[in-house]
Write a protein that holds these residues in place. Structure first.
Motif, short mmCIF file in Angstrom:
data_model
loop_
_atom_site.label_atom_id
_atom_site.label_comp_id
_atom_site.label_asym_id
_atom_site.label_seq_id
_atom_site.Cartn_x
_atom_site.Cartn_y
_atom_site.Cartn_z
N ILE A 58 -70.33 41.12 -39.43
CA ILE A 58 -71.46 41.11 -40.34
C ILE A 58 -72.57 40.20 -39.78
CG2 ILE A 58 -72.20 40.67 -42.71
CD1 ILE A 58 -69.91 42.79 -42.38
N LYS A 59 -73.79 40.73 -39.72
CA LYS A 59 -74.94 39.94 -39.28
C LYS A 59 -76.09 40.16 -40.25
CE LYS A 59 -73.19 38.16 -35.64
NZ LYS A 59 -72.79 36.78 -35.72
N LYS A 60 -76.76 39.08 -40.64
CA LYS A 60 -77.92 39.18 -41.53
C LYS A 60 -79.16 39.61 -40.75
CE LYS A 60 -76.25 35.62 -44.63
NZ LYS A 60 -76.39 34.25 -45.08
N ASN A 61 -79.24 39.17 -39.50
CA ASN A 61 -80.38 39.49 -38.65
C ASN A 61 -79.89 40.12 -37.36
OD1 ASN A 61 -82.45 38.15 -40.32
ND2 ASN A 61 -81.31 36.30 -39.78
N LEU A 62 -80.68 40.98 -36.78
CA LEU A 62 -80.29 41.65 -35.55
C LEU A 62 -81.06 41.08 -34.36
CD1 LEU A 62 -80.00 45.33 -36.80
CD2 LEU A 62 -78.18 43.64 -36.47
N TYR A 63 -80.91 39.79 -34.16
CA TYR A 63 -81.53 39.14 -33.02
C TYR A 63 -80.58 39.21 -31.82
CZ TYR A 63 -84.77 37.30 -36.46
OH TYR A 63 -85.69 37.19 -37.47
#
Length: 112
Positions: A58-63
């Motif tokens: 799970i990632k909140k941002n796709l950096y």
């Protein structure tokens, strides 16, 4: 709630262990079958790789840094898995459909 209780399928977090005693990195979310070994003083569990149905990162941002971290975590799970159990065909097919190119090998990745 939607999972049949008779199947003893659970959604949890923790680590995965293979037959050799090697561990994955910490897993945010995994769908498993049966009971795992509690990790003391946490709400996380250790599961044998044979009990793991799916792993979700799970990632909140796709950096970039977060994507590289996710890839490395998933690659570690792949490295400790039994080649007879692991089937990369589904992942390769999904990547091919989304990206319109073949899945690169680990060696082909350019991590800056």
């Amino acid at each position: 709630m939607a999972i049949f209780k008779q199947l003893d399928v659970r959604v949890t977090s923790g680590k995965i262990r293979n037959k050799k005693g090697e561990f994955s990195n910490e897993v945010d979310c995994m769908i498993v079958e049966g009971e795992g070994e509690p990790i003391p003083y946490t709400d996380k569990f250790i599961y044998d790789i044979s009990q793991v149905i799916a792993v979700l990162e799970i990632k909140k941002n796709l950096y970039k840094d977060e994507l590289v971290d996710s890839y490395n975590k998933m690659h570690r799970i792949y490295k400790i898995s039994d080649p007879d159990i692991t089937n990369m065909k589904g992942m390769r097919d999904a990547f091919r459909h989304i990206m319109k190119k073949e899945l690169p090998t680990y060696e082909e990745l350019e991590i800056r």
